[in-house]
Design a protein around this motif. Structure first.
Motif, mmCIF file in Angstrom:
data_model
loop_
_atom_site.group_PDB
_atom_site.id
_atom_site.type_symbol
_atom_site.label_atom_id
_atom_site.label_comp_id
_atom_site.label_asym_id
_atom_site.label_seq_id
_atom_site.Cartn_x
_atom_site.Cartn_y
_atom_site.Cartn_z
ATOM 1 N N ASN A 67 0.795 -1.281 0.119
ATOM 2 C CA ASN A 67 0.120 -0.175 0.072
ATOM 3 C C ASN A 67 0.798 1.390 -0.081
ATOM 4 N N LEU A 68 2.081 1.257 0.511
ATOM 5 C CA LEU A 68 2.944 2.314 0.672
ATOM 6 C C LEU A 68 3.341 2.534 -0.914
ATOM 7 N N GLY A 69 3.634 1.487 -1.333
ATOM 8 C CA GLY A 69 4.279 1.455 -2.889
ATOM 9 C C GLY A 69 3.054 1.846 -3.613
ATOM 10 N N ARG A 70 1.850 1.773 -3.269
ATOM 11 C CA ARG A 70 0.956 2.235 -4.327
ATOM 12 C C ARG A 70 0.581 3.668 -4.251
ATOM 13 N N HIS A 71 0.913 4.103 -2.669
ATOM 14 C CA HIS A 71 0.778 5.453 -2.375
ATOM 15 C C HIS A 71 1.817 6.535 -3.136
ATOM 16 N N VAL A 72 3.071 5.799 -3.271
ATOM 17 C CA VAL A 72 4.355 6.378 -3.822
ATOM 18 C C VAL A 72 3.903 6.643 -5.254
ATOM 19 N N TYR A 73 3.188 5.621 -5.975
ATOM 20 C CA TYR A 73 3.182 5.601 -7.201
ATOM 21 C C TYR A 73 1.955 6.665 -7.677
ATOM 22 N N ALA A 74 1.178 6.649 -6.774
ATOM 23 C CA ALA A 74 0.029 7.894 -6.936
ATOM 24 C C ALA A 74 0.637 9.210 -6.902
ATOM 25 N N ARG A 75 1.493 9.392 -5.802
ATOM 26 C CA ARG A 75 2.352 10.800 -5.687
ATOM 27 C C ARG A 75 3.192 11.087 -6.695
ATOM 28 N N THR A 76 3.973 10.062 -7.125
ATOM 29 C CA THR A 76 4.835 10.527 -8.360
ATOM 30 C C THR A 76 4.320 10.842 -9.470
ATOM 31 N N SER A 77 2.745 10.146 -9.676
ATOM 32 C CA SER A 77 2.139 10.506 -10.821
ATOM 33 C C SER A 77 1.695 12.233 -10.799
ATOM 34 N N ASP A 78 1.537 12.392 -9.566
ATOM 35 C CA ASP A 78 0.923 13.646 -9.220
ATOM 36 C C ASP A 78 2.203 14.818 -9.658
ATOM 37 N N VAL A 79 3.384 14.390 -8.989
ATOM 38 C CA VAL A 79 4.472 15.285 -9.336
ATOM 39 C C VAL A 79 4.727 15.373 -10.978
ATOM 40 N N LEU A 80 4.755 14.081 -11.503
ATOM 41 C CA LEU A 80 5.359 14.180 -12.892
ATOM 42 C C LEU A 80 4.288 14.789 -13.954
ATOM 43 N N HIS A 81 2.972 14.586 -13.374
ATOM 44 C CA HIS A 81 1.971 15.242 -14.446
ATOM 45 C C HIS A 81 1.600 16.441 -13.741
ATOM 46 N N ILE A 100 11.002 2.525 0.306
ATOM 47 C CA ILE A 100 9.741 1.933 0.056
ATOM 48 C C ILE A 100 9.941 1.534 -1.363
ATOM 49 N N VAL A 101 10.574 1.926 -2.425
ATOM 50 C CA VAL A 101 10.759 1.063 -3.802
ATOM 51 C C VAL A 101 11.677 0.229 -3.365
ATOM 52 N N GLU A 102 12.960 0.546 -2.676
ATOM 53 C CA GLU A 102 13.980 -0.432 -2.502
ATOM 54 C C GLU A 102 13.500 -1.786 -1.808
ATOM 55 N N ASP A 103 12.246 -1.670 -0.872
ATOM 56 C CA ASP A 103 12.185 -2.676 -0.136
ATOM 57 C C ASP A 103 11.043 -3.547 -0.983
ATOM 58 N N LEU A 104 10.325 -2.707 -1.829
ATOM 59 C CA LEU A 104 9.599 -3.530 -2.692
ATOM 60 C C LEU A 104 10.564 -4.545 -3.778
ATOM 61 N N GLU A 105 11.350 -3.891 -4.300
ATOM 62 C CA GLU A 105 12.488 -4.470 -5.249
ATOM 63 C C GLU A 105 13.174 -5.639 -4.403
ATOM 64 N N ALA A 106 13.205 -5.706 -3.286
ATOM 65 C CA ALA A 106 13.954 -6.921 -2.532
ATOM 66 C C ALA A 106 13.047 -8.185 -2.822
ATOM 67 N N PHE A 107 11.859 -7.986 -2.834
ATOM 68 C CA PHE A 107 11.076 -9.361 -3.140
ATOM 69 C C PHE A 107 11.364 -9.875 -4.626
ATOM 70 N N LEU A 108 11.924 -9.178 -5.251
ATOM 71 C CA LEU A 108 12.388 -9.710 -6.603
ATOM 72 C C LEU A 108 13.802 -9.890 -7.164
ATOM 73 N N ASP A 109 14.349 -10.925 -6.881
ATOM 74 C CA ASP A 109 15.891 -11.189 -7.194
ATOM 75 C C ASP A 109 16.883 -10.364 -6.288
ATOM 76 N N GLY A 110 16.634 -10.007 -5.143
ATOM 77 C CA GLY A 110 17.163 -9.086 -4.485
ATOM 78 C C GLY A 110 17.111 -7.627 -4.950
ATOM 79 N N GLY A 111 16.376 -7.326 -5.663
ATOM 80 C CA GLY A 111 16.183 -6.035 -6.459
ATOM 81 C C GLY A 111 17.395 -5.369 -7.350
ATOM 82 N N GLN A 112 18.580 -6.210 -7.469
ATOM 83 C CA GLN A 112 19.913 -5.671 -8.023
ATOM 84 C C GLN A 112 19.227 -5.601 -9.355
ATOM 85 N N SER A 113 18.794 -6.550 -10.160
ATOM 86 C CA SER A 113 18.646 -6.456 -11.750
ATOM 87 C C SER A 113 17.381 -5.141 -11.848
ATOM 88 N N TYR A 114 16.839 -4.808 -11.414
ATOM 89 C CA TYR A 114 15.660 -3.901 -11.392
ATOM 90 C C TYR A 114 16.240 -2.581 -11.283
#
Length: 122
Positions: A67-81, A100-114
Motif C-alpha cells: 500500500n505504501l508503494g501504491r501511495h508512492v506511485y500515485a504521488r509520483t504521478s501527481d508530481v510528474l503530471h 519504499i521502492v527498494e523494499d519492494l524491489e527486494a522481493f524480486l531477485d534481491g532488487g539488483q537487476s531492477y
C-alpha cells in the motif's frame, strides 16, 4: 530555488516511478506466467502480486508495504503530471519514497537487476 536542483529531484521521482513500474510488471509476469512480458498497465493493482512472495504470516506487513508503494506511485504521478503544487519536492520525501521502492524491489531477485535496468534506461 535553484532550477538545477528542482530538475534533479524531478528526475529522481521519474526514476522511482520507472522502478515501481518494473517491480509491478515483473511480479505480475512471474506470478501469472504472462506470455507478454513487461506489461506496465494497472501498476497499482499489479503491485498486489508481490503478496505471492511471502508466507501467510507476513501478509499484514507486506500488504502495508504494498500500500505504501501504491501511495508512492500515485504521488509520483501527481508530481510528474503537474497535479501538485509541490514542484520543489523535498529531498527527504524522495528519500522516503526510495526506501519504499527498494523494499519492494527486494522481493524480486534481491532488487539488483531492477535497479540496474532503471539505470540503463536513465
Amino acid at each position: 530555488m535553484n532550477p538545477a536542483d528542482v530538475t534533479y529531484r524531478r528526475m529522481q521521482v521519474l526514476e522511482l516511478r520507472i522502478r515501481l513500474e518494473l517491480v509491478a510488471a515483473t511480479a505480475y509476469d512471474q506470478v501469472c506466467k504472462s506470455p507478454v512480458a513487461g506489461a506496465q498497465d494497472n501498476i497499482r493493482k499489479r503491485l498486489l502480486f508481490l503478496m505471492s512472495y511471502v508466507p501467510h504470516d507476513r501478509y499484514s506487513e507486506t500488504y502495508g508495504l504494498v500500500n505504501l508503494g501504491r501511495h508512492v506511485y500515485a504521488r509520483t504521478s501527481d508530481v510528474l503530471h503537474g497535479r501538485t503544487n509541490m514542484i520543489n519536492i523535498p529531498q527527504v520525501v524522495i528519500d522516503e519514497w526510495r526506501k519504499i521502492v527498494e523494499d519492494l524491489e527486494a522481493f524480486l531477485d534481491g532488487g539488483q537487476s531492477y535497479r540496474n535496468s532503471c539505470t540503463q534506461i536513465m
